[in-house]
Scaffold this active site. Structure first.
Site, mmCIF file in Angstrom:
data_model
loop_
_atom_site.group_PDB
_atom_site.id
_atom_site.type_symbol
_atom_site.label_atom_id
_atom_site.label_comp_id
_atom_site.label_asym_id
_atom_site.label_seq_id
_atom_site.Cartn_x
_atom_site.Cartn_y
_atom_site.Cartn_z
ATOM 1 C CE LYS A 203 -8.860 -2.674 3.566
ATOM 2 N NZ LYS A 203 -8.093 -1.817 2.690
ATOM 3 C CD1 TRP B 140 -2.330 -2.135 1.685
ATOM 4 C CD2 TRP B 140 -2.992 -1.102 -0.183
ATOM 5 N NE1 TRP B 140 -3.353 -2.865 1.136
ATOM 6 C CE2 TRP B 140 -3.780 -2.263 0.001
ATOM 7 C CE3 TRP B 140 -3.232 -0.302 -1.304
ATOM 8 C CZ2 TRP B 140 -4.793 -2.633 -0.895
ATOM 9 C CZ3 TRP B 140 -4.239 -0.670 -2.198
ATOM 10 C CH2 TRP B 140 -5.000 -1.817 -1.991
ATOM 11 C CG ASP C 235 -3.101 4.073 3.824
ATOM 12 O OD1 ASP C 235 -4.158 3.937 4.468
ATOM 13 O OD2 ASP C 235 -2.869 3.462 2.753
#
Ligand SMILES: *Cc1c(COP(=O)(O)O)cnc(C)c1O
Length: 364
Positions: free
Chosen positions: A200, A101, A176
């Site tokens: 999530k 990511w 993030d």
């Protein structure tokens, strides 16, 4: 009967939240319609939106120095929005890559920089050894970076990097936190910007949270698209265009439930118990293995391997019939992965651990 769901995302939702949503699905607030069927500008909906924000502020201890935005486009759009908003006056942005990511965030920032936005510097990357964070002595930090970007929890690799594990960094921190927001107490005042896709640990897909220090709102590029511009969105209360109203409402229910459970401190204790139980089971066995450096093990996403990968298929079949869903690892890493977000209960992890021990007994 609800199964135990270990999906990496979109992930498990708290059962109580889904029940409440079900109860009021057809007739919300006595209006005779669903909350998803009303104007985002109606007083009824604005109250939902404002309550969600104030509950989030309570949960995370977010001061007035920060704006909170409820946007769309997922965390991936933030890979573009962050440089568009923070690198718009030139300068250089530092990126640390610790997995898929943060690697994607770096690539997108670099692409935009090459198109004339500014410069992007790779601080370090762990592609040679994707089970840990590169040693700080190898980090190449810029002198006057506009911001430092990292990922606090690499969802695919199961690598965690806490803000307290960072060396002293002068530039505003941009994180993030898609897969660990609200799972662990953090000091928001250490950050310039935090973003997270909702699917999530917050609610359903379609919603993206951005928490930004107000003094960083003046740096957007002239080319920043209107709806990506944080200042524009703040001035419009995140309603520059129609927001993801139902996801926002459900996120609000999740926040209410978290507060009722004792907040982030309380859920963190449960999260630690869950992670310890699973890591202990893996570490004590020669049949299972997790390769991540112990100082950087995620408490949300736990990849693991069977010593004999020929048994992977059987493990997935049997776990599924036992009501333990979505344990297949990401294709980048292989093996298995258990995502144990806030909504995944201790009971679910206990059931997983029992299953793993039984499976080892039969096939080990
Ligand atoms: C899931 C995830 C993303 C991508 O989120 P989208 O909402 O699909 O764009 C980015 N970063 C992290 C850490 C993630 O877990």
């Amino acid at each position: 009967m609800r199964a135990f769901n270990f999906c990496a995302g979109p992930a498990a939702m708290p059962t109580e939240v889904l029940k409440k949503a079900q109860e009021e699905l057809l007739d919300w607030n006595g209006l005779g319609v669903s909350v998803m069927e009303i104007s985002h500008r109606s007083a009824d909906y604005v109250a939902v939106a404002e309550k969600a924000e104030s509950d989030l502020r309570k949960l995370m201890g977010i001061s007035d120095e920060y704006a909170v935005l409820f946007l769309q486009g997922g965390a991936a759009l933030q890979f573009s929005s962050v440089p568009m908003n923070l690198l718009g006056r030139g300068g250089v942005a530092d990126y640390l890559v610790t997995g898929t990511w943060s690697g994607k965030a770096y690539k997108e920032a670099k692409r935009l920089a090459a198109a004339g936005l500014g410069a992007v510097n790779l601080v370090a990357d762990n592609s040679e050894n994707a089970v840990t964070v590169p040693s700080k002595s190898d980090w190449n930090l810029s002198d006057n970076a506009s911001y430092f970007h990292y990922c606090s929890n690499e969802t695919i690799h199961g690598i965690r990097l806490g803000v307290n594990d960072l060396p002293a960094i002068k530039a505003p921190l941009v994180a993030d936190m898609s897969s660990d927001i609200l799972s662990i107490p953090i000091d928001v005042s250490k950050f310039g910007l935090i973003y997270a896709g909702a699917q999530k640990n917050i609610g359903p897909a379609g919603l993206t949270l951005v928490i930004i220090q107000r003094e960083l709102l003046e740096q957007a590029s002239d080319f920043c698209p209107m709806v990506m511009n944080y200042k524009n969105q703040l001035e419009a209360d995140s309603m520059l265009n129609t927001p993801a109203t139902y996801s926002w409402y459900l996120a609000g229910l999740v926040f209410e439930q978290l507060l009722a459970q004792g907040g982030v401190e309380a859920i963190y204790k449960v999260n630690q118990q869950k992670a310890e139980l699973l890591y202990q089971t893996i570490d004590e066995s020669a049949f299972y293995r997790n390769d991540v450096n112990k100082n950087h093990r995620s408490i949300m996403n736990i990849p693991f391997f069977l010593a004999d990968s020929n048994l992977d298929k059987l493990f997935l079949e049997k776990s599924k019939s036992a009501g333990l869903l979505n344990l297949k690892g990401h294709r980048v890493v292989g093996g298995m992965r258990a995502s144990i977000y806030n909504a995944v209960t201790l009971e679910a992890v206990q059931a997983l651990v029992e299953f793993m021990k039984d499976f080892e007994k039969t096939h080990g």
